[in-house]
Motif scaffolding. Structure first.
Motif, PDB file in Angstrom:
ATOM      1  N   LEU A 107      23.338   1.583  22.201  1.00 52.08           N
ATOM      2  CA  LEU A 107      24.100   2.728  22.707  1.00 52.08           C
ATOM      3  C   LEU A 107      24.702   3.529  21.566  1.00 52.08           C
ATOM      4  O   LEU A 107      25.145   2.954  20.566  1.00 52.08           O
ATOM      5  CB  LEU A 107      25.250   2.228  23.592  1.00 52.08           C
ATOM      6  N   THR A 108      24.716   4.859  21.729  1.00 50.64           N
ATOM      7  CA  THR A 108      25.427   5.728  20.790  1.00 50.64           C
ATOM      8  C   THR A 108      26.321   6.676  21.582  1.00 50.64           C
ATOM      9  O   THR A 108      25.962   7.135  22.665  1.00 50.64           O
ATOM     10  CB  THR A 108      24.478   6.559  19.896  1.00 50.64           C
ATOM     11  N   PHE A 109      27.462   6.970  21.018  1.00 46.50           N
ATOM     12  CA  PHE A 109      28.424   7.883  21.620  1.00 46.50           C
ATOM     13  C   PHE A 109      27.981   9.325  21.380  1.00 46.50           C
ATOM     14  O   PHE A 109      27.527   9.673  20.294  1.00 46.50           O
ATOM     15  CB  PHE A 109      29.800   7.644  21.001  1.00 46.50           C
ATOM     16  N   VAL A 110      28.123  10.174  22.413  1.00 43.60           N
ATOM     17  CA  VAL A 110      27.790  11.595  22.294  1.00 43.60           C
ATOM     18  C   VAL A 110      29.070  12.432  22.278  1.00 43.60           C
ATOM     19  O   VAL A 110      29.329  13.166  21.333  1.00 43.60           O
ATOM     20  CB  VAL A 110      26.850  12.050  23.434  1.00 43.60           C
ATOM     21  N   ARG A 111      29.866  12.346  23.345  1.00 45.26           N
ATOM     22  CA  ARG A 111      31.114  13.117  23.439  1.00 45.26           C
ATOM     23  C   ARG A 111      31.902  12.633  24.654  1.00 45.26           C
ATOM     24  O   ARG A 111      31.382  11.926  25.513  1.00 45.26           O
ATOM     25  CB  ARG A 111      30.824  14.601  23.574  1.00 45.26           C
ATOM     26  N   PHE A 112      33.158  13.057  24.694  1.00 48.55           N
ATOM     27  CA  PHE A 112      33.965  12.804  25.879  1.00 48.55           C
ATOM     28  C   PHE A 112      33.771  13.951  26.847  1.00 48.55           C
ATOM     29  O   PHE A 112      33.788  15.119  26.459  1.00 48.55           O
ATOM     30  CB  PHE A 112      35.451  12.657  25.514  1.00 48.55           C
ATOM     31  N   THR A 113      33.512  13.630  28.101  1.00 43.06           N
ATOM     32  CA  THR A 113      33.321  14.604  29.164  1.00 43.06           C
ATOM     33  C   THR A 113      34.362  14.303  30.234  1.00 43.06           C
ATOM     34  O   THR A 113      34.187  13.370  31.012  1.00 43.06           O
ATOM     35  CB  THR A 113      31.903  14.490  29.764  1.00 43.06           C
ATOM     36  N   ASN A 114      35.443  15.055  30.236  1.00 41.13           N
ATOM     37  CA  ASN A 114      36.567  14.813  31.151  1.00 41.13           C
ATOM     38  C   ASN A 114      37.051  13.374  31.010  1.00 41.13           C
ATOM     39  O   ASN A 114      37.463  12.980  29.945  1.00 41.13           O
ATOM     40  CB  ASN A 114      36.198  15.175  32.584  1.00 41.13           C
ATOM     41  N   ALA A 115      36.941  12.578  32.050  1.00 40.48           N
ATOM     42  CA  ALA A 115      37.454  11.206  32.037  1.00 40.48           C
ATOM     43  C   ALA A 115      36.391  10.193  31.627  1.00 40.48           C
ATOM     44  O   ALA A 115      36.569   8.991  31.826  1.00 40.48           O
ATOM     45  CB  ALA A 115      38.010  10.857  33.411  1.00 40.48           C
ATOM     46  N   PHE A 116      35.300  10.670  31.046  1.00 44.34           N
ATOM     47  CA  PHE A 116      34.191   9.782  30.694  1.00 44.34           C
ATOM     48  C   PHE A 116      33.738   9.955  29.254  1.00 44.34           C
ATOM     49  O   PHE A 116      33.899  11.023  28.665  1.00 44.34           O
ATOM     50  CB  PHE A 116      32.990  10.041  31.621  1.00 44.34           C
ATOM     51  N   ALA A 117      33.158   8.888  28.737  1.00 42.05           N
ATOM     52  CA  ALA A 117      32.516   8.921  27.426  1.00 42.05           C
ATOM     53  C   ALA A 117      31.014   8.998  27.689  1.00 42.05           C
ATOM     54  O   ALA A 117      30.434   8.113  28.313  1.00 42.05           O
ATOM     55  CB  ALA A 117      32.849   7.669  26.627  1.00 42.05           C
ATOM     56  N   GLU A 118      30.399  10.080  27.251  1.00 44.64           N
ATOM     57  CA  GLU A 118      28.959  10.245  27.401  1.00 44.64           C
ATOM     58  C   GLU A 118      28.275   9.484  26.265  1.00 44.64           C
ATOM     59  O   GLU A 118      28.685   9.568  25.105  1.00 44.64           O
ATOM     60  CB  GLU A 118      28.585  11.715  27.339  1.00 44.64           C
ATOM     61  N   SER A 119      27.226   8.748  26.596  1.00 45.14           N
ATOM     62  CA  SER A 119      26.503   7.989  25.574  1.00 45.14           C
ATOM     63  C   SER A 119      25.005   8.069  25.835  1.00 45.14           C
ATOM     64  O   SER A 119      24.564   8.455  26.915  1.00 45.14           O
ATOM     65  CB  SER A 119      26.954   6.527  25.588  1.00 45.14           C
ATOM     66  N   ARG A 120      24.240   7.724  24.816  1.00 46.66           N
ATOM     67  CA  ARG A 120      22.779   7.670  24.931  1.00 46.66           C
ATOM     68  C   ARG A 120      22.347   6.215  24.814  1.00 46.66           C
ATOM     69  O   ARG A 120      22.837   5.481  23.950  1.00 46.66           O
ATOM     70  CB  ARG A 120      22.106   8.450  23.808  1.00 46.66           C
ATOM     71  N   LEU A 121      21.445   5.835  25.678  1.00 41.24           N
ATOM     72  CA  LEU A 121      20.790   4.536  25.570  1.00 41.24           C
ATOM     73  C   LEU A 121      19.492   4.788  24.826  1.00 41.24           C
ATOM     74  O   LEU A 121      18.702   5.648  25.228  1.00 41.24           O
ATOM     75  CB  LEU A 121      20.519   3.949  26.958  1.00 41.24           C
ATOM     76  N   LEU A 122      19.306   4.094  23.726  1.00 42.57           N
ATOM     77  CA  LEU A 122      18.142   4.319  22.869  1.00 42.57           C
ATOM     78  C   LEU A 122      17.319   3.049  22.702  1.00 42.57           C
ATOM     79  O   LEU A 122      17.856   1.944  22.721  1.00 42.57           O
ATOM     80  CB  LEU A 122      18.598   4.783  21.482  1.00 42.57           C
ATOM     81  N   SER A 123      16.027   3.253  22.513  1.00 47.38           N
ATOM     82  CA  SER A 123      15.121   2.185  22.102  1.00 47.38           C
ATOM     83  C   SER A 123      14.634   2.602  20.726  1.00 47.38           C
ATOM     84  O   SER A 123      13.842   3.535  20.601  1.00 47.38           O
ATOM     85  CB  SER A 123      13.957   2.050  23.077  1.00 47.38           C
ATOM     86  N   GLY A 124      15.158   1.952  19.684  1.00 49.84           N
ATOM     87  CA  GLY A 124      14.910   2.429  18.324  1.00 49.84           C
ATOM     88  C   GLY A 124      15.611   3.766  18.177  1.00 49.84           C
ATOM     89  O   GLY A 124      16.802   3.875  18.420  1.00 49.84           O
ATOM     90  N   ALA A 125      14.864   4.811  17.814  1.00 48.16           N
ATOM     91  CA  ALA A 125      15.444   6.152  17.706  1.00 48.16           C
ATOM     92  C   ALA A 125      15.129   7.002  18.934  1.00 48.16           C
ATOM     93  O   ALA A 125      15.561   8.152  19.032  1.00 48.16           O
ATOM     94  CB  ALA A 125      14.913   6.836  16.449  1.00 48.16           C
ATOM     95  N   LYS A 126      14.378   6.442  19.882  1.00 44.61           N
ATOM     96  CA  LYS A 126      13.941   7.192  21.061  1.00 44.61           C
ATOM     97  C   LYS A 126      14.978   7.114  22.190  1.00 44.61           C
ATOM     98  O   LYS A 126      15.300   6.033  22.682  1.00 44.61           O
ATOM     99  CB  LYS A 126      12.617   6.636  21.561  1.00 44.61           C
TER     100      LYS A 126
END
Length: 149
Positions: free
Chosen positions: A114-133
């Motif tokens: 998981l990587t953090f993207v940004r805070f969106t209101n009451a949530f933390a947006e993140s990306r689920l990645l497989s390697g760099a994809k």
């Protein structure tokens, strides 16, 4: 003697249950003491965000509880995509039917991370990645994440 014991009992009870601690709870009933939440407990584990590379992780600690969902949208009623929990009943067999499964800690995600993207209101947006994809976007409640020092 009996009235002395009764007076002592009434005094003891009045000292242990102060009237000013009543409050409404979720179901509308009154409780004598404030209902603690997991976040109020000092032993609660949060999902950590690295300040260096925005990597998100959680290491299980038997002394510290955690039960953190990753949602499809920034809304707790949306589909649950991932669960990180210390509770065996919530992890074994994936009873919440999370698309990406239920795990005790983020290290168990195998080749996913998981990587953090940004805070969106009451949530933390993140990306689920497989390697760099990138595989998917997940949202964690903001109060369940923290920046590492």
């Amino acid at each position: 003697m009996k009235s002395t014991l009764t007076s002592l009992l009434v005094f003891t009870l009045s000292c242990t249950r102060p009237a000013h601690t009543t409050h409404p709870v979720a179901d509308g009933a009154l409780s004598l003491y404030p209902k603690p939440t997991l976040l109020d407990e000092p032993g609660f584990t949060k999902l950590a965000i690295s300040r260096q590379d925005s990597t998100m992780w959680l290491r299980a600690d038997i002394q510290r509880d955690h039960h953190i969902f990753g949602y499809e949208q920034p809304d707790t009623t949306s589909r649950k995509l991932l669960l990180l929990s210390l509770f065996t009943d919530s992890v074994q067999g994936n009873p919440h039917q999370c698309l990406y499964g239920a795990y005790y800690e983020s290290a168990s995600l195998n080749d996913l991370h998981l990587t953090f993207v940004r805070f969106t209101n009451a949530f933390a947006e993140s990306r689920l990645l497989s390697g760099a994809k990138p595989i998917d976007t997940l949202y964690f409640r903001k109060e369940w994440v923290m920046w590492t020092p």
